[in-house]
Design a protein around this motif. Sequence first.
Motif, short mmCIF file in Angstrom:
data_model
loop_
_atom_site.label_atom_id
_atom_site.label_comp_id
_atom_site.label_asym_id
_atom_site.label_seq_id
_atom_site.Cartn_x
_atom_site.Cartn_y
_atom_site.Cartn_z
N ALA A 179 -11.21 12.06 -8.41
CA ALA A 179 -10.40 13.27 -8.36
C ALA A 179 -9.00 12.99 -7.84
N GLY A 180 -8.14 14.00 -7.97
CA GLY A 180 -6.77 13.89 -7.47
C GLY A 180 -6.71 14.21 -5.99
N ILE A 181 -7.15 13.30 -5.18
CA ILE A 181 -7.19 13.51 -3.73
C ILE A 181 -5.77 13.43 -3.15
N PRO A 182 -5.53 14.03 -1.97
CA PRO A 182 -4.19 14.05 -1.39
C PRO A 182 -3.85 12.74 -0.68
N LEU A 183 -3.49 11.74 -1.44
CA LEU A 183 -3.13 10.45 -0.86
C LEU A 183 -1.65 10.49 -0.47
N THR A 184 -1.37 11.21 0.59
CA THR A 184 0.00 11.43 1.05
C THR A 184 0.48 10.27 1.92
N ARG A 185 1.76 10.31 2.27
CA ARG A 185 2.30 9.30 3.18
C ARG A 185 1.53 9.29 4.50
N ALA A 186 1.23 10.48 5.02
CA ALA A 186 0.52 10.56 6.30
C ALA A 186 -0.84 9.89 6.21
N VAL A 187 -1.57 10.12 5.12
CA VAL A 187 -2.89 9.50 4.94
C VAL A 187 -2.74 7.99 4.82
N ALA A 196 -10.47 6.42 -11.05
CA ALA A 196 -11.08 6.36 -12.37
C ALA A 196 -10.64 7.56 -13.20
N ALA A 197 -9.35 7.61 -13.46
CA ALA A 197 -8.71 8.67 -14.24
C ALA A 197 -7.31 8.18 -14.59
N ALA A 198 -6.61 8.97 -15.41
CA ALA A 198 -5.31 8.52 -15.88
C ALA A 198 -4.19 8.78 -14.89
N GLY A 199 -4.20 9.92 -14.22
CA GLY A 199 -3.07 10.33 -13.40
C GLY A 199 -3.15 9.89 -11.95
N SER A 200 -2.00 9.91 -11.31
CA SER A 200 -1.93 9.61 -9.87
C SER A 200 -0.86 10.47 -9.23
N ASP A 201 -0.66 11.69 -9.75
CA ASP A 201 0.44 12.52 -9.28
C ASP A 201 0.17 13.13 -7.90
N THR A 202 -1.06 13.05 -7.39
CA THR A 202 -1.32 13.51 -6.02
C THR A 202 -1.21 12.36 -5.01
N PHE A 203 -0.78 11.20 -5.48
CA PHE A 203 -0.59 10.03 -4.63
C PHE A 203 0.90 9.87 -4.35
N ASP A 204 1.25 9.54 -3.11
CA ASP A 204 2.64 9.22 -2.77
C ASP A 204 2.86 7.76 -3.12
N LYS A 205 3.32 7.52 -4.33
CA LYS A 205 3.45 6.15 -4.83
C LYS A 205 4.54 5.37 -4.10
N ALA A 206 5.60 6.06 -3.72
CA ALA A 206 6.67 5.37 -2.97
C ALA A 206 6.16 4.89 -1.62
N ALA A 207 5.40 5.74 -0.95
CA ALA A 207 4.84 5.35 0.34
C ALA A 207 3.84 4.20 0.18
N ALA A 208 3.04 4.27 -0.88
CA ALA A 208 2.06 3.20 -1.13
C ALA A 208 2.76 1.86 -1.32
N GLU A 209 3.82 1.87 -2.11
CA GLU A 209 4.55 0.62 -2.34
C GLU A 209 5.16 0.10 -1.04
N GLU A 210 5.73 1.00 -0.27
CA GLU A 210 6.37 0.62 0.99
C GLU A 210 5.36 0.04 1.97
N LEU A 211 4.14 0.57 1.96
CA LEU A 211 3.12 0.14 2.91
C LEU A 211 2.23 -0.98 2.36
N GLY A 212 2.51 -1.41 1.14
CA GLY A 212 1.77 -2.53 0.58
C GLY A 212 0.40 -2.17 0.04
N VAL A 213 0.26 -0.92 -0.44
CA VAL A 213 -1.01 -0.48 -1.01
C VAL A 213 -0.87 -0.40 -2.53
N ALA A 214 -1.67 -1.19 -3.23
CA ALA A 214 -1.64 -1.17 -4.70
C ALA A 214 -2.42 0.02 -5.22
#
Length: 366
Positions: A90-98, A117-135
């Motif tokens: 599901a589109g869980i709230p993977l925010t910067r805080a999380v 296991a889906a196409a989208g990732s719009d509920t993920f903070d992708k910029a924060a993930a990249e900054e924190l080293g999370v693929a």
Amino acid sequence: MSAATNARRTPGRVLVVDPALGDQALTELAALVSLGLTPTVNLRRVTDAGLRARIEADWETANFDGFSEEELGRRLEDEGRGYHALKCRAGIPLTRAVLERATRDGLRHRLALVGRAAAGSDTFDKAAAEELGVAIRTTPGANAAAVAEHTVALMLDALRGVSQRSGALRDGSWSTAVQELPAGSLAGARVGLVGSGTIARHVAELVRAFGAEVWVCGSPRFTQHRADGWPGHRVQSLAELLAGCDVVSVHVPATAQTEGLIAARELRLMRPDSVLINTARASVVPEETLDQALRDPASGPRRAAVDVFEAEGAGFSSVLAKNPHCTLSPHVAGMTRSAMRTASCRIVDEFARFLEDTGLFSGGAR
């Protein structure tokens, strides 16, 4: 066996926020274990008692609301143990805080990989993930055929009034059930596709089989050269497509560029008897704007069908719920058994590629 060898073979930890559906969950979990990952499985959305029991017998389990930012962050910290990876559907709230909680100093295991296991990732903070080293890994295209099928089903419902007529008959009113006849049809209609990805192409192929003409408006990357192999006619602008089609179907991701892409001005361009279908993202066609357009016979489409909403799940709320001109679907376009199985297999493959590329759990574990 040496201590160094033991360390290299220490399994990684993966938090499975929502496993695959049905028995595929067991296959998925076993595959994660074969990659050197020890799953902790959230049972909150596993409703089958037998499946819950089988998961509990073999793996560590948890029970938390994966859609709650606070609960998700707390679970990822896991009292200081942390996790190397997270898997969800599901589109869980993977925010910067999380993400900051899951990668903070002091955790025994720091989050390195998130797989959906889906196409989208719009509920993920992708910029924060990249900054924190999370693929971040997803499975684009895994449910493309399923979404396309559902899109066409919604088109047919909007054109033929299937769900409305069924409701009228259940209410005992044959006269209401046969109103607004003759109905529309895909045969001879012009279907406009906003977006030119895999799902849109599947839709084009399906509606052409019904005898529809296809127009498509893609991003700047959708050049005439790319359009030459398409089962449809490329148009230069969104305005041209909206004004020229009987059915308009939206197939673009949620980005800053697509937010409000089809708003009041764009809806007014559509033909008075036209139909709009949105199985993409709610932000592309604002719900309140669509609601207003559907209620005004002189402005925009006559009917719509929508599978995506700003507030979904237990907190579902939409002005469209009370609009008699709109068919609603609970974000299930991609949820066929075949599509879900394919997405589950592909996300495991993505995990395997990531682990092979990074050396995680084979001497490079964090």
